[in-house]
Design an enzyme around this catalytic site. Structure first.
Site, mmCIF file in Angstrom:
data_model
loop_
_atom_site.group_PDB
_atom_site.id
_atom_site.type_symbol
_atom_site.label_atom_id
_atom_site.label_comp_id
_atom_site.label_asym_id
_atom_site.label_seq_id
_atom_site.Cartn_x
_atom_site.Cartn_y
_atom_site.Cartn_z
ATOM 1 N N HIS A 139 -13.228 10.241 -1.693
ATOM 2 C CA HIS A 139 -12.765 9.385 -0.590
ATOM 3 C C HIS A 139 -13.861 8.426 -0.162
ATOM 4 O O HIS A 139 -15.028 8.582 -0.536
ATOM 5 C CB HIS A 139 -12.371 10.246 0.622
ATOM 6 C CG HIS A 139 -11.127 11.041 0.396
ATOM 7 N ND1 HIS A 139 -9.928 10.719 0.972
ATOM 8 C CD2 HIS A 139 -10.912 12.151 -0.364
ATOM 9 C CE1 HIS A 139 -9.005 11.595 0.582
ATOM 10 N NE2 HIS A 139 -9.589 12.462 -0.233
ATOM 11 N N HIS A 182 -5.689 9.326 -1.710
ATOM 12 C CA HIS A 182 -4.709 8.282 -1.384
ATOM 13 C C HIS A 182 -4.026 7.723 -2.641
ATOM 14 O O HIS A 182 -3.995 8.400 -3.651
ATOM 15 C CB HIS A 182 -5.373 7.201 -0.523
ATOM 16 C CG HIS A 182 -6.149 7.794 0.613
ATOM 17 N ND1 HIS A 182 -5.574 8.194 1.786
ATOM 18 C CD2 HIS A 182 -7.463 8.146 0.704
ATOM 19 C CE1 HIS A 182 -6.504 8.732 2.584
ATOM 20 N NE2 HIS A 182 -7.655 8.722 1.939
ATOM 21 N N GLU A 238 -17.134 11.791 0.977
ATOM 22 C CA GLU A 238 -16.828 10.547 1.697
ATOM 23 C C GLU A 238 -17.931 9.551 1.326
ATOM 24 O O GLU A 238 -19.061 9.624 1.828
ATOM 25 C CB GLU A 238 -16.807 10.782 3.206
ATOM 26 C CG GLU A 238 -15.650 11.663 3.688
ATOM 27 C CD GLU A 238 -14.315 10.917 3.810
ATOM 28 O OE1 GLU A 238 -14.244 9.722 3.448
ATOM 29 O OE2 GLU A 238 -13.347 11.544 4.281
ATOM 30 N N GLU A 241 -9.523 1.917 0.310
ATOM 31 C CA GLU A 241 -10.124 3.187 -0.086
ATOM 32 C C GLU A 241 -9.521 3.725 -1.393
ATOM 33 O O GLU A 241 -10.231 4.242 -2.246
ATOM 34 C CB GLU A 241 -9.930 4.212 1.041
ATOM 35 C CG GLU A 241 -10.553 5.558 0.750
ATOM 36 C CD GLU A 241 -10.223 6.594 1.825
ATOM 37 O OE1 GLU A 241 -9.608 6.230 2.840
ATOM 38 O OE2 GLU A 241 -10.588 7.766 1.616
HETATM 39 ZN ZN LIG Z 1 -9.566 9.286 2.550
#
Ligand SMILES: [Zn+2]
Length: 243
Positions: free
Chosen positions: A79, A10, A142, A24
């Protein structure tokens, strides 16, 4: 020289998941910068390249085409998770991943879990752009859920961010077989008490202190030109007196 590509997910107009005052994109950037800093400082023969080092927006294809063009040896995309669940850590490889991607995922996943603890959601495979379009072994991690209260609390702690960084560093180091930089010099400067003279210099330090050339403080500190000038001036006066 190994090239490690770290991709902070992102950025810019795309904050990624947002909850509990966390974005995030910010967590991903902090972790990515931390991995680069720590790995390059502590390990030999490695360069860490970043998709982004600031809060900017990048298309997914820009990220993978840059990493491919750079000839990176591996890619890790950072992430945080969202969308329900009970929180925890999980990692992704491509659905038709190479043997090396599978090995990287296994080593990296275990290293992060060892540092981070908590819920292990497993080593998974999914058809994601970042792991599909990267020509080198590639894994997407993640790192906890921004929208699970307990995980969000953890992501706000520096020690937890540190554990995520260290887990990634250890996993990549193990996969590539990187060697630590020699520690001797660092250890000496870190462990030395500058207020105590080195053993070999004790007699000399006593002598120059008693004669008034030095004031006796901080024997292990570096000297500036002006301090040296003061010492030389005292020495010249001393020579004058005894001559
Ligand atoms: Zn992400």
């Amino acid at each position: 020289m190994f090239k490690v590509w770290i991709d902070a997910g992102h950025g810019g107009k795309d904050p990624g998941a947002v909850a509990y005052g966390l974005q995030e994109k910010d967590v991903a950037l902090k972790v990515s910068l931390g991995i680069k800093e720590r790995m390059e400082a502590a390990y030999e023969n490695v360069q860490v390249l970043l998709s982004r080092s600031t809060d900017v927006f990048l298309e997914l294809r820009e990220r993978t085409s840059k990493a491919n063009a750079a000839g990176a040896d591996l890619l890790v995309s950072i992430h945080c998770n969202a969308g329900g669940g009970k929180g925890g850590f999980e990692s992704f490889r491509y659905t038709s991943a190479s043997q090396n991607s599978i090995k990287l995922q296994d080593v990296l996943h275990k290293a992060v879990m060892a540092k981070l603890g908590g819920t292990d959601r497993g080593q998974k495979a999914q058809n994601l752009h970042m792991v599909r379009e990267s020509k080198m072994p590639a894994v997407l991690t993640e790192n906890l859920f921004v929208d699970v209260a307990a995980d969000a609390d953890r992501l706000k702690q520096a020690s937890v961010i540190d554990a995520i960084i260290e887990g990634h560093v250890q996993g990549i180091v193990a996969y590539l077989g990187l060697k630590s930089k020699a520690k001797e010099v660092k250890t000496m400067t870190q462990e030395r008490d500058i207020n105590v003279p080195s053993m070999w210099a004790e007699t000399t330090w006593k002598e120059v202190t008693e004669k008034g050339f030095f004031d006796g403080t901080r024997p292990g500190a570096l000297v500036t030109r002006e301090e040296l000038g003061a010492v030389v001036s005292r020495l010249l006066k001393y020579v004058d007196q005894i001559g």
